[in-house]
Design a protein around this motif. Sequence first.
Motif, PDB file in Angstrom:
ATOM      1  N   ARG A  19     -64.201 106.206  68.642  1.00  0.00           N
ATOM      2  CA  ARG A  19     -64.779 107.440  68.106  1.00  0.00           C
ATOM      3  C   ARG A  19     -66.301 107.340  68.067  1.00  0.00           C
ATOM      4  NH1 ARG A  19     -61.257 107.082  62.824  1.00  0.00           N
ATOM      5  NH2 ARG A  19     -59.196 106.933  63.780  1.00  0.00           N
ATOM      6  N   ALA A  20     -66.805 106.171  67.700  1.00  0.00           N
ATOM      7  CA  ALA A  20     -68.253 105.991  67.578  1.00  0.00           C
ATOM      8  C   ALA A  20     -68.963 106.201  68.903  1.00  0.00           C
ATOM      9  CB  ALA A  20     -68.564 104.604  67.023  1.00  0.00           C
ATOM     10  N   ARG A  21     -68.300 105.899  70.005  1.00  0.00           N
ATOM     11  CA  ARG A  21     -68.943 106.075  71.307  1.00  0.00           C
ATOM     12  C   ARG A  21     -69.264 107.543  71.582  1.00  0.00           C
ATOM     13  NH1 ARG A  21     -66.032 101.352  72.835  1.00  0.00           N
ATOM     14  NH2 ARG A  21     -64.118 102.458  73.368  1.00  0.00           N
ATOM     15  N   TYR A  22     -68.375 108.440  71.144  1.00  0.00           N
ATOM     16  CA  TYR A  22     -68.649 109.862  71.323  1.00  0.00           C
ATOM     17  C   TYR A  22     -69.827 110.306  70.440  1.00  0.00           C
ATOM     18  CZ  TYR A  22     -64.183 110.236  73.778  1.00  0.00           C
ATOM     19  OH  TYR A  22     -63.152 110.096  74.672  1.00  0.00           O
ATOM     20  N   ILE A  23     -69.862 109.793  69.212  1.00  0.00           N
ATOM     21  CA  ILE A  23     -70.969 110.140  68.312  1.00  0.00           C
ATOM     22  C   ILE A  23     -72.289 109.632  68.881  1.00  0.00           C
ATOM     23  CG2 ILE A  23     -71.881 109.897  65.978  1.00  0.00           C
ATOM     24  CD1 ILE A  23     -69.272 111.503  66.148  1.00  0.00           C
ATOM     25  N   GLU A  30     -84.196 118.477  59.779  1.00  0.00           N
ATOM     26  CA  GLU A  30     -82.904 118.778  60.393  1.00  0.00           C
ATOM     27  C   GLU A  30     -82.543 117.758  61.474  1.00  0.00           C
ATOM     28  OE1 GLU A  30     -80.915 121.858  59.860  1.00  0.00           O
ATOM     29  OE2 GLU A  30     -82.368 123.449  59.537  1.00  0.00           O
ATOM     30  N   VAL A  31     -83.334 117.682  62.526  1.00  0.00           N
ATOM     31  CA  VAL A  31     -82.986 116.836  63.663  1.00  0.00           C
ATOM     32  C   VAL A  31     -83.103 115.352  63.321  1.00  0.00           C
ATOM     33  CG1 VAL A  31     -83.648 116.198  66.016  1.00  0.00           C
ATOM     34  CG2 VAL A  31     -83.568 118.612  65.338  1.00  0.00           C
ATOM     35  N   PHE A  32     -84.206 114.955  62.717  1.00  0.00           N
ATOM     36  CA  PHE A  32     -84.402 113.531  62.404  1.00  0.00           C
ATOM     37  C   PHE A  32     -83.321 112.975  61.475  1.00  0.00           C
ATOM     38  CE2 PHE A  32     -86.303 110.311  59.558  1.00  0.00           C
ATOM     39  CZ  PHE A  32     -86.489 109.296  60.476  1.00  0.00           C
ATOM     40  N   PRO A  33     -83.017 113.620  60.330  1.00  0.00           N
ATOM     41  CA  PRO A  33     -81.974 113.053  59.477  1.00  0.00           C
ATOM     42  C   PRO A  33     -80.594 113.046  60.124  1.00  0.00           C
ATOM     43  CG  PRO A  33     -82.761 115.144  58.594  1.00  0.00           C
ATOM     44  CD  PRO A  33     -83.680 114.770  59.692  1.00  0.00           C
ATOM     45  N   VAL A  34     -80.325 113.993  61.006  1.00  0.00           N
ATOM     46  CA  VAL A  34     -79.033 114.000  61.694  1.00  0.00           C
ATOM     47  C   VAL A  34     -78.928 112.810  62.643  1.00  0.00           C
ATOM     48  CG1 VAL A  34     -77.660 115.224  63.429  1.00  0.00           C
ATOM     49  CG2 VAL A  34     -78.555 116.448  61.450  1.00  0.00           C
ATOM     50  N   ALA A  35     -80.003 112.513  63.369  1.00  0.00           N
ATOM     51  CA  ALA A  35     -79.979 111.351  64.255  1.00  0.00           C
ATOM     52  C   ALA A  35     -79.708 110.071  63.465  1.00  0.00           C
ATOM     53  CB  ALA A  35     -81.311 111.240  65.005  1.00  0.00           C
ATOM     54  N   ASP A  36     -80.323 109.960  62.300  1.00  0.00           N
ATOM     55  CA  ASP A  36     -80.099 108.782  61.450  1.00  0.00           C
ATOM     56  C   ASP A  36     -78.667 108.750  60.932  1.00  0.00           C
ATOM     57  OD1 ASP A  36     -81.096 106.472  59.831  1.00  0.00           O
ATOM     58  OD2 ASP A  36     -80.618 107.820  58.169  1.00  0.00           O
ATOM     59  N   LEU A  37     -78.163 109.899  60.515  1.00  0.00           N
ATOM     60  CA  LEU A  37     -76.798 109.976  60.003  1.00  0.00           C
ATOM     61  C   LEU A  37     -75.778 109.603  61.075  1.00  0.00           C
ATOM     62  CD1 LEU A  37     -75.289 112.653  57.715  1.00  0.00           C
ATOM     63  CD2 LEU A  37     -74.265 112.353  59.962  1.00  0.00           C
ATOM     64  N   MET A  38     -75.984 110.079  62.296  1.00  0.00           N
ATOM     65  CA  MET A  38     -75.056 109.764  63.386  1.00  0.00           C
ATOM     66  C   MET A  38     -75.029 108.270  63.663  1.00  0.00           C
ATOM     67  SD  MET A  38     -75.964 112.970  65.910  1.00  0.00           S
ATOM     68  CE  MET A  38     -74.516 112.971  66.967  1.00  0.00           C
ATOM     69  N   GLU A  39     -76.200 107.651  63.678  1.00  0.00           N
ATOM     70  CA  GLU A  39     -76.258 106.208  63.912  1.00  0.00           C
ATOM     71  C   GLU A  39     -75.571 105.439  62.785  1.00  0.00           C
ATOM     72  OE1 GLU A  39     -79.560 102.907  65.266  1.00  0.00           O
ATOM     73  OE2 GLU A  39     -80.177 104.450  63.835  1.00  0.00           O
ATOM     74  N   TYR A  40     -75.828 105.870  61.536  1.00  0.00           N
ATOM     75  CA  TYR A  40     -75.284 105.150  60.386  1.00  0.00           C
ATOM     76  C   TYR A  40     -73.756 105.200  60.367  1.00  0.00           C
ATOM     77  CZ  TYR A  40     -74.271 103.869  55.552  1.00  0.00           C
ATOM     78  OH  TYR A  40     -73.753 103.266  54.430  1.00  0.00           O
ATOM     79  N   PHE A  41     -73.178 106.378  60.463  1.00  0.00           N
ATOM     80  CA  PHE A  41     -71.731 106.480  60.331  1.00  0.00           C
ATOM     81  C   PHE A  41     -71.008 105.974  61.578  1.00  0.00           C
ATOM     82  CE2 PHE A  41     -72.881 109.345  56.836  1.00  0.00           C
ATOM     83  CZ  PHE A  41     -72.085 108.798  55.841  1.00  0.00           C
ATOM     84  N   ALA A  42     -71.643 106.056  62.738  1.00  0.00           N
ATOM     85  CA  ALA A  42     -71.036 105.453  63.921  1.00  0.00           C
ATOM     86  C   ALA A  42     -70.925 103.940  63.759  1.00  0.00           C
ATOM     87  CB  ALA A  42     -71.855 105.800  65.162  1.00  0.00           C
TER      88      ALA A  42
END
Length: 512
Positions: free
Chosen positions: A62-66, A99-111
């Motif tokens: 799943r993380a690979r898709y994120i 918006e964009v910056f925190p989302v990029a961080d969130l995607m990396e963290y939860f992946a």
Amino acid sequence: MTAEAIELEESVRARSDIISINPATLEEIGRAPNLSAAQVQQAVARARAAAQGWASLSFGERARYITRARQLLLEEQDEIVDLISNEVGKPRFESLVMEVFPVADLMEYFAAKSARLLRSERFTLSIFRNKVSQIDYRPLGVVGVISPWNYPFSIPMGGIVMALMAGNAVLLKPSEFTPLVGLKIGELFQESGLPEGVLQVLTGDGETGAALVDSPIDKIFFTGSVGAGRKVAEAAARKLMPVVLELGGKDAMIVCRDAPFERTVNGAVWGAFTNCGQACASVERLYVVEAIADKFIDAVVEKVKQLRVGIDTEHRIDIGSLANENQLRIVTEQVNDALAKGAIALTGGKPIEGLKGYFYEPTVLVNVDNSMRVMKEETFGPVLPIVVVKDEEEAIREANNSNYGLLASVWTKSIVRGRAIAERIEAGTVIINDVIYTHGACQTPWFGIKESGLGVTHSKHGLLEFVCLKHVNWDLLPLWWDLWWFPYSKWWYRLFKHLMSLLYRWRLKKIV
């Protein structure tokens, strides 16, 4: 064509597209389908069919898709920033940074972290030492995410990423004011190769959202007003469907006598006026102790007068427009109500006439009290009411005098004093010497108390909202009989009383 298909086609034809406009220019920027209840049901069926296969993947798969979607986000960030700014009317810097910056961080963290955060837990029982339990975290199945217009990218993306990493299929219903951002979210994941049906974007109006809440999904995650949140909760309760509600706020800022002056002034101005005041965590009530009040208010007003309002074309704008006509009406009505009851506008106080869109002057109000709507209702606009209080005790009482309890801030040079005050403030989050930003820190929980919501988003606690528990229990060593099974007898009754004495009166339990 079947009668059912004809009825569906007529239903689709009858619902005209949603027109997205730029609230700063009032120009049309695009259109999106206004999906019917029948189309929502079809989407739910597709999600249900896709959910099992998605849940069977490992966290790493799943993380690979994120991660792929995050890479696409980085590659297309300028396009996405422009789209957010055009649909909401905010400066592009805010679209990027909030918006964009925190989302990029969130995607990396939860992946990277979801596998560890949702790892199974095994333990032996305190008394029944032969017994072992294991807690597993299983996907819910199909979840709905209904997102608002004020942060149309970062808010829904947080729910989507956590839901996907937990193994769920997701149905996103974006606000009817920002459907194009919602569709762009869907495109990012489609381009990442996400299996069909795992994430679907359902653009539409309130009827589309109501159809999603009424559909046979497993949980709904709603961000919006208290009034709309109540309707969602009521509809979900009729079928015992769990909900997470992130609702409004009337967030208080307490400025102590020893506040770090320049930082506090800057924090007050940014906290009240970022995103044109359209954040559930905006500073909407500021309480400053009288010992520094005059100097502090003068400094705030001077800073507010320097804010640049307008349409962002050359990165020279600090504040954009309000997001829609209704929000402009609410802000105008609340300020007019306050002025009619004796409040004083030290700057601002009315809509901006020279600009075409929904612009309102950055406004600082004093001489305000709790009889005024601006002190009780969520404003969601560029308005900062300031109240002078005798001391921190009065500030705490006034801060807690609200139906809301999302976020608050305390400003002092003493962390000890700040933490002591924070302990007494009725809010989900209290920040010392800063404001709002923790929504962009995905490791921290975001939640409210009172009428500010139910449940949690972000952090491990938010991730747990997207799973259900599975508890399995077994014996370490198999026995032919347990002491509490049939047949009962007086002898066994006495034995258990003696056992209780050993465990709890003579403290044998602590020894073993």
